[in-house]
Design a protein around this motif. Structure first.
Motif, mmCIF file in Angstrom:
data_model
loop_
_atom_site.group_PDB
_atom_site.id
_atom_site.type_symbol
_atom_site.label_atom_id
_atom_site.label_comp_id
_atom_site.label_asym_id
_atom_site.label_seq_id
_atom_site.Cartn_x
_atom_site.Cartn_y
_atom_site.Cartn_z
ATOM 1 N N ARG A 200 0.833 -1.210 0.000
ATOM 2 C CA ARG A 200 0.000 0.000 0.000
ATOM 3 C C ARG A 200 0.870 1.263 0.000
ATOM 4 N NH1 ARG A 200 -4.200 3.544 -0.582
ATOM 5 N NH2 ARG A 200 -4.908 4.456 1.360
ATOM 6 N N GLY B 171 0.670 3.118 -3.459
ATOM 7 C CA GLY B 171 -0.373 4.120 -3.284
ATOM 8 C C GLY B 171 -1.697 3.710 -3.887
ATOM 9 N N CYS C 188 2.764 6.458 -2.242
ATOM 10 C CA CYS C 188 1.613 7.010 -1.527
ATOM 11 C C CYS C 188 1.847 8.455 -1.099
ATOM 12 C CB CYS C 188 1.300 6.156 -0.300
ATOM 13 S SG CYS C 188 2.577 6.209 0.987
ATOM 14 N N THR D 22 -4.039 10.952 -0.111
ATOM 15 C CA THR D 22 -4.262 9.606 0.390
ATOM 16 C C THR D 22 -5.619 9.487 1.072
ATOM 17 O OG1 THR D 22 -3.412 7.912 1.896
ATOM 18 C CG2 THR D 22 -3.123 10.201 2.556
ATOM 19 N N GLU D 23 -6.070 8.233 1.261
ATOM 20 C CA GLU D 23 -7.339 7.975 1.939
ATOM 21 C C GLU D 23 -7.175 7.978 3.464
ATOM 22 O OE1 GLU D 23 -8.186 4.178 0.335
ATOM 23 O OE2 GLU D 23 -8.912 4.928 -1.579
#
Length: 462
Positions: free
Chosen positions: A181, A185, A383, A388-389
């Protein structure tokens, strides 16, 4: 006067009277007969009504009896099923316990909760010993040996035990989800498909592993150098720039974020917005690196609207300097930082002399070390290049984990693929009060003089 004698009725009148009386009697008999028939019919109808009522009553009572019997049977059946389920679970637990005790090798319990059927084929292939090393490095930004080392270090911190209902996710898969992750990203829905796990599970794993990296690995791989290490760094930086007593190169970069719900103006990045023609929000990452580009100090999470000098004043590095731990050493920064007793920055005024040009050239070589380290940081962990989330409150932990993983890769000499090269762009703003110490101004002038007049500076500035 004598009364007259009444005449007796004639025979015809007698017969008429008799006929009338006979007719009346017949009419009375007929009427009585009709009444008797009507009464009999009424009794028959009443009997029919009573009979119908009784039959309906019996039918209703019979229906309710059948319904009551049905629900009673259903309750008994449900109770029986519950008892059977409990007995089955107890028997399964006994079988699993006996099997675990007697097995030669440990085995995972079978999942007993219903879960969505997801494929783990991609991860199973990557985790196989025969998976090509080059592809593994391309996927996880590190060699298999480095990945194994990280898993061994984090094993006790991230491992979970199997339960009666499901098998725990292995440590290697947990670490792989996090590193993949950070490296790619990719959105969580794509990470979920690759590893055969739920989206919320992947999000939870990323935060858990990042937290473990910060807790377990940061004290080992990201610390301010001790006296012996500082001496070595001074020598190596002096080889690069001919500037003595330099122990670190400092730089501040911005990480894009989604507009927060609170304090939006504080995170608004005006310089990035003007350059990209798109509204930008960010948080800052300030870092000091050694000659190898390994972070020795980081300050993460201050709003993107803050200039570099204000971020510096908020950092633990600044407090370390105030306590006297940075005496007689230099941390080299860009023109966005102020000149202080321990911070060495280039000349920023116009009409520079040859001596000042020479100094700026040499100090730029030191500053280049930090800038290239941040470029590798963002290139290796994609990322950091896009919004980003991750929630704002969790982002410092994730960014700190990226810095630690960067250090591990740099220390173990992990090479980056050429396509991962990242062009770092951060607009520098000269602080309003760029000169904060008279002694530091004199020290900088002396260094610049020695570089030029003792033949230590190059001639690229001509």
């Amino acid at each position: 006067m004598p009364k007259k004698k009444r005449d007796s009725p004639s025979p015809s009148k007698k017969r008429s009277i008799a006929n009338i009386l006979t007719s009346l009697a017949a009419l009375e008999d007929q009427d009585a007969s009709e009444r008797r028939q009507a009464d009999a019919a009424s009794l028959h109808d009443l009997s029919l009504l009573q009979s119908n009522h009784q039959s309906r009553l019996h039918a209703t009572l019979d229906y309710f009896d059948r319904v009551d019997d049905h629900f009673e049977d259903a309750e008994q059946s449900e109770t029986l099923r519950t008892k059977r389920s409990r007995l089955a679970a107890s028997a399964a637990a006994t079988v699993v316990a006996d099997g675990a005790a007697s097995a030669a090798q440990p085995q995972h319990h079978q999942r007993r909760l219903w879960v969505k059927d997801r494929s783990t084929a991609w991860w199973d292939r990557c985790n196989h010993p025969d998976f090509p090393e080059a592809e593994f490095r391309r996927a996880f930004r590190m060699s298999r040996a480095t990945f194994d080392m990280i898993c061994d270090e984090l094993g006790s911190a991230v491992a979970k035990e199997d339960t009666m209902l499901r098998a725990a996710i292995p440590v290697r898969q947990r670490v792989a989800v996090c590193i993949w992750r950070l490296a790619t990203g990719e959105p969580l829905r794509l990470v979920s498909k690759r590893f055969g796990l739920g989206i919320s599970t992947c999000h939870k794993l990323v935060l858990e592993v990042c937290s473990a990296i910060k807790t377990v690995l940061m004290p080992k791989f990201l610390q301010w150098p001790d006296e012996q290490s500082c001496s070595s760094m001074k020598s190596r930086f002096e080889e690069i720039s001919r500037i003595p007593n330099v122990v670190g190169s400092m730089y501040t970069t911005h990480i894009p974020i989604i507009a927060p719900k609170i304090s939006v103006a504080a995170y608004y990045n005006r310089r990035h917005t003007e350059r990209n023609q798109k509204t930008s929000y960010s948080i800052t990452v300030q870092g000091v690196v050694d000659p190898d580009g390994v972070f020795t100090d980081v300050c993460i999470g201050w709003p993107g609207s803050m200039p570099d000098d204000q971020v510096l004043e908020k950092s633990a590095l600044y407090q370390r300097a105030l306590s006297g731990m940075l005496r007689n050493v230099w941390v080299v920064g860009s023109s966005g930082y102020p000149l202080m007793d321990w911070v060495l920055v280039p000349y920023t005024h116009q009409n520079l002399t040859w001596t000042q040009h020479a100094f700026n050239e040499k100090i730029g070589e030191v500053q280049k070390v930090a800038k290239e380290a941040f470029a590798r940081l963002k290139g290796r962990w994609t990322c950091l290049q896009k919004r980003t989330e991750v929630k704002l409150q969790d982002l410092p932990v994730v960014l700190g984990a990226c810095c630690v993983l960067h250090n591990i890769c740099e220390i173990r000499k992990e090479e980056m693929e050429p396509e991962l090269k990242f062009e770092l762009v951060d607009d520098e703003m000269v602080p309003e009060n760029s000169l904060r110490s008279v002694t530091s101004m004199q020290a900088r002038d002396n260094i610049a003089h020695n570089l030029l007049h003792y033949g230590l500076a190059g001639t690229n500035f001509f």
